[in-house]
Motif scaffolding. Structure first.
Motif, PDB file in Angstrom:
ATOM      1  N   THR A 179       5.159  -7.219   1.449  1.00  0.00           N
ATOM      2  CA  THR A 179       4.760  -8.156   2.494  1.00  0.00           C
ATOM      3  C   THR A 179       5.204  -7.710   3.884  1.00  0.00           C
ATOM      4  O   THR A 179       6.180  -6.975   4.047  1.00  0.00           O
ATOM      5  CB  THR A 179       5.381  -9.549   2.223  1.00  0.00           C
ATOM      6  OG1 THR A 179       6.813  -9.436   2.216  1.00  0.00           O
ATOM      7  CG2 THR A 179       4.934 -10.087   0.870  1.00  0.00           C
ATOM      8  N   ASN A 180       4.427  -8.175   4.885  1.00  0.00           N
ATOM      9  CA  ASN A 180       4.772  -8.075   6.313  1.00  0.00           C
ATOM     10  C   ASN A 180       4.748  -6.665   6.873  1.00  0.00           C
ATOM     11  O   ASN A 180       5.323  -6.411   7.935  1.00  0.00           O
ATOM     12  CB  ASN A 180       6.162  -8.695   6.576  1.00  0.00           C
ATOM     13  CG  ASN A 180       6.238 -10.141   6.139  1.00  0.00           C
ATOM     14  OD1 ASN A 180       5.303 -10.909   6.367  1.00  0.00           O
ATOM     15  ND2 ASN A 180       7.340 -10.516   5.492  1.00  0.00           N
ATOM     16  N   THR A 199       2.797  -2.957   8.209  1.00  0.00           N
ATOM     17  CA  THR A 199       1.578  -2.425   8.833  1.00  0.00           C
ATOM     18  C   THR A 199       0.904  -1.526   7.803  1.00  0.00           C
ATOM     19  O   THR A 199       1.434  -0.458   7.468  1.00  0.00           O
ATOM     20  CB  THR A 199       1.896  -1.640  10.112  1.00  0.00           C
ATOM     21  OG1 THR A 199       2.530  -2.512  11.050  1.00  0.00           O
ATOM     22  CG2 THR A 199       0.634  -1.068  10.731  1.00  0.00           C
ATOM     23  N   ILE A 211      -4.177  -2.788   8.868  1.00  0.00           N
ATOM     24  CA  ILE A 211      -3.926  -4.228   8.775  1.00  0.00           C
ATOM     25  C   ILE A 211      -2.506  -4.497   9.250  1.00  0.00           C
ATOM     26  O   ILE A 211      -1.536  -4.031   8.645  1.00  0.00           O
ATOM     27  CB  ILE A 211      -4.115  -4.738   7.335  1.00  0.00           C
ATOM     28  CG1 ILE A 211      -5.531  -4.438   6.841  1.00  0.00           C
ATOM     29  CG2 ILE A 211      -3.818  -6.237   7.250  1.00  0.00           C
ATOM     30  CD1 ILE A 211      -5.746  -4.743   5.369  1.00  0.00           C
ATOM     31  N   GLU A 212      -2.377  -5.248  10.326  1.00  0.00           N
ATOM     32  CA  GLU A 212      -1.060  -5.596  10.853  1.00  0.00           C
ATOM     33  C   GLU A 212      -0.494  -6.792  10.081  1.00  0.00           C
ATOM     34  O   GLU A 212      -1.217  -7.716   9.730  1.00  0.00           O
ATOM     35  CB  GLU A 212      -1.163  -5.949  12.342  1.00  0.00           C
ATOM     36  CG  GLU A 212      -1.658  -4.813  13.228  1.00  0.00           C
ATOM     37  CD  GLU A 212      -0.646  -3.696  13.389  1.00  0.00           C
ATOM     38  OE1 GLU A 212       0.540  -3.921  13.038  1.00  0.00           O
ATOM     39  OE2 GLU A 212      -1.035  -2.607  13.859  1.00  0.00           O
ATOM     40  N   ASN A 213       0.805  -6.745   9.840  1.00  0.00           N
ATOM     41  CA  ASN A 213       1.507  -7.839   9.163  1.00  0.00           C
ATOM     42  C   ASN A 213       0.793  -8.224   7.863  1.00  0.00           C
ATOM     43  O   ASN A 213       0.536  -9.399   7.583  1.00  0.00           O
ATOM     44  CB  ASN A 213       1.617  -9.060  10.090  1.00  0.00           C
ATOM     45  CG  ASN A 213       2.652 -10.058   9.604  1.00  0.00           C
ATOM     46  OD1 ASN A 213       3.643  -9.680   8.974  1.00  0.00           O
ATOM     47  ND2 ASN A 213       2.411 -11.327   9.871  1.00  0.00           N
ATOM     48  N   GLY A 214       0.473  -7.217   7.069  1.00  0.00           N
ATOM     49  CA  GLY A 214      -0.332  -7.430   5.866  1.00  0.00           C
ATOM     50  C   GLY A 214       0.500  -7.488   4.596  1.00  0.00           C
ATOM     51  O   GLY A 214       1.699  -7.203   4.582  1.00  0.00           O
ATOM     52  N   THR A 215      -0.180  -7.866   3.523  1.00  0.00           N
ATOM     53  CA  THR A 215       0.439  -7.993   2.207  1.00  0.00           C
ATOM     54  C   THR A 215      -0.407  -7.262   1.172  1.00  0.00           C
ATOM     55  O   THR A 215      -1.633  -7.291   1.230  1.00  0.00           O
ATOM     56  CB  THR A 215       0.566  -9.475   1.809  1.00  0.00           C
ATOM     57  OG1 THR A 215       1.450 -10.123   2.720  1.00  0.00           O
ATOM     58  CG2 THR A 215       1.116  -9.631   0.391  1.00  0.00           C
ATOM     59  N   GLY A 220      -4.447  -7.769   2.344  1.00  0.00           N
ATOM     60  CA  GLY A 220      -4.900  -8.568   3.466  1.00  0.00           C
ATOM     61  C   GLY A 220      -3.772  -9.301   4.146  1.00  0.00           C
ATOM     62  O   GLY A 220      -2.593  -8.976   3.969  1.00  0.00           O
ATOM     63  N   THR A 221      -4.146 -10.329   4.937  1.00  0.00           N
ATOM     64  CA  THR A 221      -3.157 -11.066   5.719  1.00  0.00           C
ATOM     65  C   THR A 221      -2.946 -12.494   5.231  1.00  0.00           C
ATOM     66  O   THR A 221      -1.930 -13.097   5.545  1.00  0.00           O
ATOM     67  CB  THR A 221      -3.565 -11.098   7.200  1.00  0.00           C
ATOM     68  OG1 THR A 221      -4.901 -11.627   7.308  1.00  0.00           O
ATOM     69  CG2 THR A 221      -3.527  -9.712   7.800  1.00  0.00           C
ATOM     70  N   ASN A 222      -3.888 -13.038   4.508  1.00  0.00           N
ATOM     71  CA  ASN A 222      -3.774 -14.431   4.068  1.00  0.00           C
ATOM     72  C   ASN A 222      -3.646 -14.496   2.551  1.00  0.00           C
ATOM     73  O   ASN A 222      -4.458 -15.109   1.853  1.00  0.00           O
ATOM     74  CB  ASN A 222      -4.984 -15.240   4.540  1.00  0.00           C
ATOM     75  CG  ASN A 222      -5.069 -15.304   6.051  1.00  0.00           C
ATOM     76  OD1 ASN A 222      -4.082 -15.579   6.712  1.00  0.00           O
ATOM     77  ND2 ASN A 222      -6.251 -15.034   6.591  1.00  0.00           N
ATOM     78  N   LYS A 246       8.776  -5.587   6.440  1.00  0.00           N
ATOM     79  CA  LYS A 246       8.546  -5.952   7.839  1.00  0.00           C
ATOM     80  C   LYS A 246       9.005  -4.830   8.765  1.00  0.00           C
ATOM     81  O   LYS A 246      10.099  -4.285   8.626  1.00  0.00           O
ATOM     82  CB  LYS A 246       9.298  -7.239   8.171  1.00  0.00           C
ATOM     83  CG  LYS A 246       9.004  -7.764   9.581  1.00  0.00           C
ATOM     84  CD  LYS A 246       9.676  -9.094   9.827  1.00  0.00           C
ATOM     85  CE  LYS A 246       9.335  -9.633  11.212  1.00  0.00           C
ATOM     86  NZ  LYS A 246       9.968 -10.956  11.459  1.00  0.00           N
TER      87      LYS A 246
END
Length: 435
Positions: free
Chosen positions: A36-37, A39, A48-52, A64-66, A79
């Motif tokens: 998680t979190n 790049t 994808i920034e702040n992605g999982t 993705g992010t969500n 992170k």
């Protein structure tokens, strides 16, 4: 005398045991895992920034992010870190040659004879090689293990670099046949010139064309043999070429000169082979032709001198961008004997300074390599359904100043980043009381 021999034998065995670092293949991880979190550099050009990344039983489920993370799931928070697909070394003698120009007993990369169609590099692959762990520590997780020598060297296979034996390591077996194209250039013996003993050289073009006729005859005979429904006798050399004709294997042609590469195009025209050029230092001169005939390229060392005195001094650095512009599928490689292949990401970093974007350079050592090796359905990018072959770095993977690998996963297993060199570093820090 007998006692002396026994003592020497015991000392050699003890030294061999002491030389073994305590690095073991990782055990499989069953269940869900979330990174998680970070790049995330997907490998197909997307970032994808702040992605999982969600992983389940070694496979990527979604990126993705969500993405909802269950409260009871195993989570690795990355992170501020950079997340990449595991890099792929496409053509190498890794695990076949331990000491370059050294101990014959540690090398098993070449067979006697000119036409070794049925030789399989995979069965000689040594998973205990000390070099393998140094590559993992730099983020290289897969490799194309390739035989050498002769006119046809044999078949290569793709391996993952965390295994107990070659059966465990095998990722895709016998994916390509390797052909060494005869040279059209005669290189004089420098020592003979100095000593005044140089003899008249045969015509290199004539010799090369004769050898090419011999190769084409072999392919024509193999084609006729494979078209027969029954055989009185099995011909192993012809049987080994079956994959070239039914498109389950590619023909990797090791060639640097334009004339050699034009002959490779002839193989496409006459036999319909899927051809990949290896080395190909002069390929920028015929990039449009390579695109026309759908021929891929595995470039040789990036950090090298130009192939000829007429080339620009920075030509090896510019060639990847020229192939990219022409639309040629290409991958980058590292064949350097001293650094032993670990500088693959930094070769790509140099190409990024000479015309490629950072994501294009990354793709040249991940997804493009996977496409050329025929494993892009399983790896090469961080996409749903593919194996979780993932590298996490403190900084830019392509920059040797900031590329510090902190996690590496092969098929979802977090693999050790320890190696002999790191252990020696710690050993002598301890000796000299350095912190």
């Amino acid at each position: 005398m007998k006692q002396l021999i026994i003592i020497i034998y015991c000392l050699v065995c003890w030294a061999a045991i002491q030389a073994q670092e305590d690095v073991y293949p990782a055990k499989g991880y069953a269940g869900k895992l979330f990174l998680t979190n970070g790049t995330i550099h997907v490998g197909n050009g997307q970032v994808i920034e702040n992605g999982t990344i969600e992983i389940n039983n070694g496979k990527i489920v979604q990126v993705g992010t969500n993405i909802t993370v269950p409260a009871d799931a195993k989570v690795v928070d990355v992170k501020g870190k950079q997340v990449y697909p595991g890099m792929i070394l496409p053509v190498t003698d890794l695990g076949l040659k331990e000491i370059a120009n050294g101990v014959r007993g540690s090398n098993d990369f070449q067979e006697l004879g000119e036409y070794n169609n049925s030789i399989r590099a995979i069965v000689a692959y040594n998973t205990d090689s000390k070099i393998i762990n140094t590559l993992k520590a730099n983020g290289i997780l897969l490799a194309g293990i390739t035989p050498q020598g002769g006119t046809i060297s044999g078949s290569s296979s793709v391996v993952q670099l965390d295994a107990w034996n070659w059966e465990d390591a095998a990722y895709k077996m016998d994916n390509a046949i390797h052909l060494n194209m005869p040279s059209f250039i005669s290189r004089p013996n420098r020592f003979a010139i100095l000593t005044g003993t140089q003899q008249a050289q045969p015509d290199p073009t004539k010799e090369a064309l004769n050898k090419i006729d011999e190769i084409k005859t072999l392919f024509r005979q193999a084609k006729a043999y494979l078209q027969e429904t029954t055989h009185k006798e099995t011909n192993l050399k012809y049987e080994a070429l079956k994959g070239l004709f039914n498109k389950t294997q590619k023909l990797f042609v090791h060639a640097d000169q334009v004339k050699q590469m034009l002959i490779a195009i002839d193989f496409v025209k006459e036999f319909g082979f899927d051809v990949v050029l290896v080395g190909a230092s002069e390929c920028f001169q015929i990039a449009d032709l390579l695109k026309l005939y759908n021929i891929a390229v595995v470039l040789g060392d990036e950090h090298a001198l130009p192939a000829t005195e007429d080339d620009d001094v920075d030509q090896p650095f510019k060639t990847p961008a020229m192939l990219q512009k022409a639309g040629v599928l290409f991958a980058m490689n590292d064949e350097h004997g001293e650094s032993r292949y670990r500088n693959l990401p930094f070769n790509a970093g140099t190409a990024a300074a000479y015309g490629l974007t950072k994501e294009q350079a990354l793709q040249a050592i991940t997804l493009n390599s996977a496409k050329i090796l025929g494993v892009d359905d399983k790896t090469g990018s961080l996409e749903a359904g593919k194996d979780a072959n993932i590298v996490v770095s403190e900084g830019d993977l392509l920059d040797m100043r900031t590329s510090i690998i902190i996690h590496a996963y092969i098929q979802g297993r977090e693999v050790s980043l320890e190696n002999k060199q790191k252990q020696l570093y710690e050993r002598y820090k301890y000796k000299y009381e350095l912190k």
